[in-house]
Design an enzyme around this catalytic site. Structure first.
Site, PDB file in Angstrom:
ATOM      1  CG  HIS A  62     -22.275  39.864  90.798  1.00 46.67           C
ATOM      2  ND1 HIS A  62     -22.979  40.870  91.108  1.00 46.67           N
ATOM      3  CD2 HIS A  62     -21.620  40.697  89.774  1.00 46.67           C
ATOM      4  CE1 HIS A  62     -22.947  41.982  90.195  1.00 46.67           C
ATOM      5  NE2 HIS A  62     -22.093  41.805  89.349  1.00 46.67           N
ATOM      6  CE  LYS A  72     -24.282  36.649  96.980  1.00 45.98           C
ATOM      7  NZ  LYS A  72     -24.355  37.038  95.626  1.00 45.98           N
ATOM      8  CE1 TYR A 132     -26.271  39.962  98.465  1.00 43.98           C
ATOM      9  CE2 TYR A 132     -27.757  41.359  97.763  1.00 43.98           C
ATOM     10  CZ  TYR A 132     -26.513  41.017  97.989  1.00 43.98           C
ATOM     11  OH  TYR A 132     -25.557  41.903  97.277  1.00 43.98           O
ATOM     12  CG  ASP A 170     -22.141  43.597  86.550  1.00 43.96           C
ATOM     13  OD1 ASP A 170     -21.335  43.412  87.161  1.00 43.96           O
ATOM     14  OD2 ASP A 170     -23.396  43.669  87.124  1.00 43.96           O
TER      15      ASP A 170
END
Length: 182
Positions: A62, A72, A132, A170
């Site tokens: 992603h 991130k 995260y 996905d």
């Protein structure tokens, strides 16, 4: 803190200094000043996310596009994952490069994934809690992704294909060559 540069420009693996004794352990998981000095990156984190997954769950690959791109800082609070970053920045000298790293509660490693990279992970342990920090807010209209098994990347997800648990969303992401980038 030990910092290892990866083959993706601006992507780092961080290993904290852990202080252990009979009571348990302590470590500093993030310090803005030290992070900037060691990596040269200056993210300002605005959102924390956490997910829980069972063995074989694959989330990714992603990214967020344009003004909503996100850097991130990822780590595992419980269990173990294979973490993956792919450089999708057309102007980057590391465009198309892939970095993988095993992150776990035991090794306490973190990966800093810069803006302009696709990111994903697969759970290797029975369960994993993944945490995260993001330097930009999530924006649904700006989300994008790349197919996890894109043949250009040749990512070894360690788990057999038949054992992977992947969301319908996905499974139908475009390949790297089909992704339209800003």
């Amino acid at each position: 803190m030990k910092v290892t540069e990866t083959q993706i420009e601006g992507c780092f693996i961080l290993e904290p200094q852990v202080f252990e004794d009979k009571r348990g352990y302590f470590f500093e998981s993030f310090n803005q000043e030290k992070f900037e000095k060691i990596t040269g990156a200056k993210p300002f984190f605005v959102q924390d996310n956490q997910s829980f997954s069972e063995r074989g769950v694959l989330r990714g690959l992603h990214f967020q596009k344009g003004q909503y791109a996100q850097a991130k800082l990822v780590r595992v609070l419980e269990g173990e994952v294979l973490d993956v970053a792919v450089d999708i920045r057309p102007q980057s000298k590391t465009f198309g490069k892939v970095v993988t790293s095993r992150l776990s509660a035991a090794n306490k490693k973190q990966m800093f994934v810069p803006r302009g990279c696709a990111h994903g992970f697969v759970t290797l342990s029975e369960t994993a809690t993944f945490f995260y920090k993001c330097d930009n807010f999530y924006n649904k209209e700006s989300e994008g992704g790349v197919l996890y098994n894109d043949p250009d990347f040749k990512i070894d997800w360690i788990i057999e294909e038949s054992e992977l648990i992947i969301s319908d969303k996905d499974k139908i992401l475009p390949t790297f060559n089909e992704v339209v980038l800003d």
